[in-house]
Design a protein around this motif. Sequence first.
Motif, short mmCIF file in Angstrom:
data_model
loop_
_atom_site.label_atom_id
_atom_site.label_comp_id
_atom_site.label_asym_id
_atom_site.label_seq_id
_atom_site.Cartn_x
_atom_site.Cartn_y
_atom_site.Cartn_z
N VAL A 144 -10.54 9.23 -2.13
CA VAL A 144 -9.09 8.61 -2.33
C VAL A 144 -9.27 7.61 -1.09
O VAL A 144 -9.57 7.90 -0.08
N THR A 145 -8.70 6.54 -1.31
CA THR A 145 -8.49 5.50 -0.22
C THR A 145 -7.46 6.04 0.78
O THR A 145 -6.54 6.88 0.53
N ASP A 146 -7.80 5.62 2.14
CA ASP A 146 -7.06 6.00 3.12
C ASP A 146 -5.43 5.71 3.23
O ASP A 146 -5.40 4.67 2.67
N HIS B 121 0.85 -1.20 -0.12
CA HIS B 121 -0.14 -0.02 0.01
C HIS B 121 0.98 1.26 0.10
O HIS B 121 1.93 1.21 -0.38
N GLU B 122 0.38 2.37 0.34
CA GLU B 122 1.13 3.70 0.59
C GLU B 122 0.66 4.43 1.59
O GLU B 122 -0.41 3.89 2.27
N THR C 124 -8.16 -6.36 3.32
CA THR C 124 -7.77 -5.45 2.29
C THR C 124 -7.94 -4.15 2.19
O THR C 124 -7.09 -3.62 3.05
N ARG C 125 -9.11 -3.71 2.07
CA ARG C 125 -9.57 -2.17 2.30
C ARG C 125 -9.21 -1.73 3.88
O ARG C 125 -8.60 -0.75 3.83
N GLY C 126 -9.68 -2.73 4.66
CA GLY C 126 -9.37 -2.29 5.98
C GLY C 126 -8.02 -2.13 6.59
O GLY C 126 -7.90 -1.40 7.80
N LEU C 127 -6.97 -2.72 5.84
CA LEU C 127 -5.76 -2.24 6.29
C LEU C 127 -5.44 -0.83 6.03
O LEU C 127 -4.44 -0.48 6.67
N SER C 128 -5.97 -0.28 5.36
CA SER C 128 -5.79 1.14 5.24
C SER C 128 -6.40 2.00 6.10
O SER C 128 -5.75 3.17 6.27
#
Length: 676
Positions: free
Chosen positions: A460-462, A210-211, A503-507
Amino acid sequence: MKHLYPTLVLGLVLALLMTPSKADSSQGYQLRSPDSTLEVELEVRPEGVFYSLSYLHRSVVKPSRLGLKIKGQAPLASALKVDKHREREVDQQWQQPWGEQQSIKEHYRELRLELIETTANPRRLTLVIRAFNDGIGLRYELPDQPHLKNFVIEDELTEFVLAENSHTWWLPAYRNWGPEYQYLKSALSSVDVAFTPITLEARHYALAIHEAALVDYASMTLRLQGDNTKTLKVDLVPWPNGDKVRTSTPMKSPWRSIQIAPKAIDLLNSHLTLNLNEAPTPEALASAERYLKPGKYMGIWWEMHIGEKDWSPGPKQGATTARAKQYIDFAAQHDISGLLIEGWNKGWEGEWWQRPPTFIFNQPVAGLDLDEVVGYGREKGVAVIGHHETAAGVTYYEQQMESAFGYYQKLGIHSVKMGYVGKRIDGEQWHHGQFMVNHFQRLVDTAARHQVMVNAHETVTDTGLRRTYPNLMTRECVRGMEYNGGSPDSGNLPDHTTIIPFTRGLSGPTDFTPGIFNFDYQKHRPNNRVPSTLANQLALYVVIYSPLQMVADLPENYAGHPAFQFIDDVPTDWRESRALEGEIGEYLVVARQDKHSADWYLGAITNQKARSIRVKLDFLAPNTEYEAQIYRDGKDADWETNPESYDITRQRVNADTELRLDLKPGGGAAIRFKKR
């Protein structure tokens, strides 16, 4: 608030070794994590700069290229040498003002390589690498310099040459609705171009790429470099003309992060993304603490998605004074702190999502007396939550943004839900490009000036910026509950919520909007269903983290329902969180401790398969008795045939107890452990 100050260990780090390369023209460095489980190797060669990563002496990332491609110039990637290098170690604890974990340990070792070109007009590039026990981060810094001022990045060359063709959970990028799709599972070599986080399960470890700290830069996607390969390369979301990042020196890129753990479940207990972000300024934190309030909220929202009401003014209008007061009355009885009113302002006429926006953000729609509703809520202890739907018209919205937040501040509204529904921003920009990243930063800053918390959808994704900007509470950036309300494909699959936390929750926090109790809404949506049992809906309040949790169903569907007691009780601000066990797409068990009491809560969910699991309660305080208040699937519960079947039981437990949970198809269990 109690603050714990950092201990900085500067100078030579024993585990950071500068090693000679085989070739005299190359320079090599090693960086190990504090516990020595992770090792990063960097090599500066004439043809470029490369890094590799190993975990427990196993190769994870093979030598992978780093660098930037500058428009109209030679790539800033080769003919480089090390001018200076610096090392340091940081070991500190820091406190979140709100969150899934009150106290977070931040311990890393850092290497800074200051590089300079060996050309006639040399440019400078600094690589910063941090090694934590749970992953690494690397970023580019471009200092102020004579031969690089204003410029365009047309490509970022960062690669991830992965050692194993792992099982991969991913979302395709560059589709019309951003990350609002259901996840794919494939071999790494079958990935095309993916949003991040992307999660991979290898034979001996799991990792997520991720970033972090995405500011004034384009979002990162990952593109597979050729068919049947194992190499992912950064693919920055472009401007309409193909530019990736428009910038100037000095500049810092976002961090490129790799979380790594023995198993996928352990990724959920990592705070790498947060730790790669900067702490807030003392002034920003002090200001935010005056109005930040995690909690539960209701909304005039779900009834639109299931076709009972409409956003548009008229006979089916949802946003009315009378309806808002009905919600407030129920919320006040159940200590629910907020009410979202969608369709509250002028401009929602007709199919608003398919035309240029006409919203006015300081004028309520006819039929809704917002001043009266705000005052009524204040008397009952329920705050109105604002809503700024832009229909992806950002330029139009920004012309009103300052006055819109001033209007909310005047009314005493301290929370807003943002919406950017549409296939492209302003008809031409991707939702994850630099244009949108910069708009969203202006939005968060403006909201903070007016003391407003932000819950952002379709944005934008977290990337962990909630650490730096505490009013940035939660985001959607996922295919949420609303798709069960009216999506033409009938809604989400039962395994969807068993994938999201991995997945998404890791951000970061995810506003999934759980809590549906009425599964029979086929009057207007004959083909749609919430793909879970009622007990599963309760469990989601623990499994999917958000400091603002929606109580999504209609108040009449909750009234007098015994299972609603769990929603009454469950908090949204936590002292500690632990992912206990689970497998991606199969099942998940999460426990969290209330920040303001000794109580613990547990959520367990499964996919479409029934399963029996045994859960050790060793997270409870030792030598202490608790009453376990258990909301579980009934014997005949099934998400397809009998979703509303549930049982409520109570039993005494302690840290030595092992509970057996029988989860039915699409089912779950939600438990409160109340200290006796």
